[in-house]
Design an enzyme around this catalytic site. Structure first.
Site, PDB file in Angstrom:
ATOM      1  N   CYS A  10      45.531  33.334   5.472  1.00  0.00           N
ATOM      2  CA  CYS A  10      44.099  33.609   5.438  1.00  0.00           C
ATOM      3  C   CYS A  10      43.874  34.819   4.522  1.00  0.00           C
ATOM      4  O   CYS A  10      44.830  35.364   3.973  1.00  0.00           O
ATOM      5  CB  CYS A  10      43.616  33.889   6.860  1.00  0.00           C
ATOM      6  N   CYS A  83      41.384  29.333   5.022  1.00  0.00           N
ATOM      7  CA  CYS A  83      40.117  29.724   4.416  1.00  0.00           C
ATOM      8  C   CYS A  83      40.174  29.409   2.924  1.00  0.00           C
ATOM      9  O   CYS A  83      41.254  29.356   2.325  1.00  0.00           O
ATOM     10  CB  CYS A  83      39.788  31.189   4.668  1.00  0.00           C
ATOM     11  N   CYS A  90      46.151  31.796  -3.285  1.00  0.00           N
ATOM     12  CA  CYS A  90      47.491  31.806  -2.710  1.00  0.00           C
ATOM     13  C   CYS A  90      48.524  32.060  -3.806  1.00  0.00           C
ATOM     14  O   CYS A  90      48.516  31.398  -4.845  1.00  0.00           O
ATOM     15  CB  CYS A  90      47.771  30.466  -2.037  1.00  0.00           C
TER      16      CYS A  90
END
Length: 145
Positions: A10, A83, A90
């Protein structure tokens, strides 16, 4: 045989990924090594701890971690972003066999009274809980020994 390593990612590792970590541990038993992290570590939101306690899952000893703490140290098999920001930003995590995105509303961003905030945390917790249970119905047989 080593258990598959699963990580929830997240933005701040304060609510959604923390709740998901606790819920996956609870529902999957000993199938996975479960972790969570954020793009940055913001500390665990006390509302997340409270609403998880309401369903008998204690996440108060979990720590908020930055994903960089794990890079080149743990080889994860499954990455689940919870999310949109974490999904978009990422970092490259070598060795991931499966990347999944489950977008959930950020309960920490909800504005309202204390009671309304807790209600929103409960709603997000329940959405995460349902998603995990449904995923396990399909995927548990693939990982059980």
């Amino acid at each position: 045989m080593n258990k598959p390593k699963l990580i929830f990612l997240c933005t701040g590792n304060s609510a959604r990924s923390q709740m998901a970590e606790g819920l996956m541990r609870h529902h999957s038993g000993d199938i996975f090594e479960v972790y969570s992290a954020g793009l940055k570590a913001e500390g665990i939101n006390p509302h997340a701890i409270e609403v998880m306690n309401e369903i008998g899952i204690d996440i108060s000893t979990q720590k908020s971690k930055n994903i960089t703490e794990y890079l080149n140290k743990i080889n994860f098999d499954i990455l689940i972003t919870v999310c949109a920001n974490a999904d978009r930003n990422c970092p490259i995590i070598p060795g991931i066999k499966e990347k999944i995105h489950w977008g959930f509303e950020d309960p920490a961003a909800f504005q309202g009274s204390e009671g309304m905030q807790l209600a929103n945390f409960r709603e997000v917790r329940d959405f995460i809980n349902t998603r995990i249970q449904n995923w396990l119905k399909i995927n548990r047989p693939l990982y059980e020994k």
